[in-house]
Design an enzyme around this catalytic site. Sequence first.
Site, PDB file in Angstrom:
ATOM      1  N   SER A 119     -20.338 -55.422  -3.563  1.00 32.70           N
ATOM      2  CA  SER A 119     -19.436 -55.108  -2.455  1.00 32.70           C
ATOM      3  C   SER A 119     -19.764 -53.707  -1.957  1.00 32.70           C
ATOM      4  O   SER A 119     -20.415 -52.919  -2.655  1.00 32.70           O
ATOM      5  CB  SER A 119     -17.986 -55.147  -2.945  1.00 32.70           C
ATOM      6  N   TYR A 132     -10.722 -53.342  -8.382  1.00 29.80           N
ATOM      7  CA  TYR A 132     -11.801 -54.090  -7.728  1.00 29.80           C
ATOM      8  C   TYR A 132     -13.064 -53.242  -7.650  1.00 29.80           C
ATOM      9  O   TYR A 132     -14.167 -53.725  -7.941  1.00 29.80           O
ATOM     10  CB  TYR A 132     -11.353 -54.512  -6.334  1.00 29.80           C
TER      11      TYR A 132
END
Length: 211
Positions: A119, A132
């Site tokens: 990501s 995350y």
Amino acid sequence: MAEGFARLGHTVAGCGRSADLVAGLAASLGAPHTFAAVDVADHDAVSRWAAEVLDRLGPPDLLVNNAAVINRNAPTWEILADEFDRLIDVNIKGVANVLRAFLPAMVARRSGVVVNFSSYWGRSTAAEVAPYCASKFAIEGLTQALAQELPDGMAAVPFNPGVIDTDMLRSTFGASASHYLSPRQWAESAVPYLLALGPRQNGSPVTAPGQ
């Protein structure tokens, strides 16, 4: 992605947690593609599923780990232990479970590419998504270390897909998620890009085209 790979003539084996959606995809694509309801955080379930796939189709040419969840927007100290644990179980342990299940057959054949979804938040950070971020930084490190272990002719690649208008993004970005590509639009360029990855990209962090 599954539809894109199938459209280009590849046989797709995939899994997901939602039994209804998995069944719909299986019905839509049909044989020889195969899909199963599997929680990647469940080591035993992943092992059983992988054994069936390997027996039916052999080792994959491209192994894609894209399962992930995100925490609700909140400061790190307000994230409950159960929520943090579930995120780590899916985002990190889930990847390890899939690698453990498929890589021995791929290494024995000495071919294949592993793509682990990272990501932007595996290479940078933002407030209120620390769990995350931590999980995706872990994927970057895990994948680059894995790349050093693979035999010549194989590759492990940490892949930043960019920003895509998914339910998960909407949980963080809200309505502004609609400003980004839909999964179908994104897959049009991402699928050919993933298929083109090979040993030259082993260990190199890459980002989806146009992101």
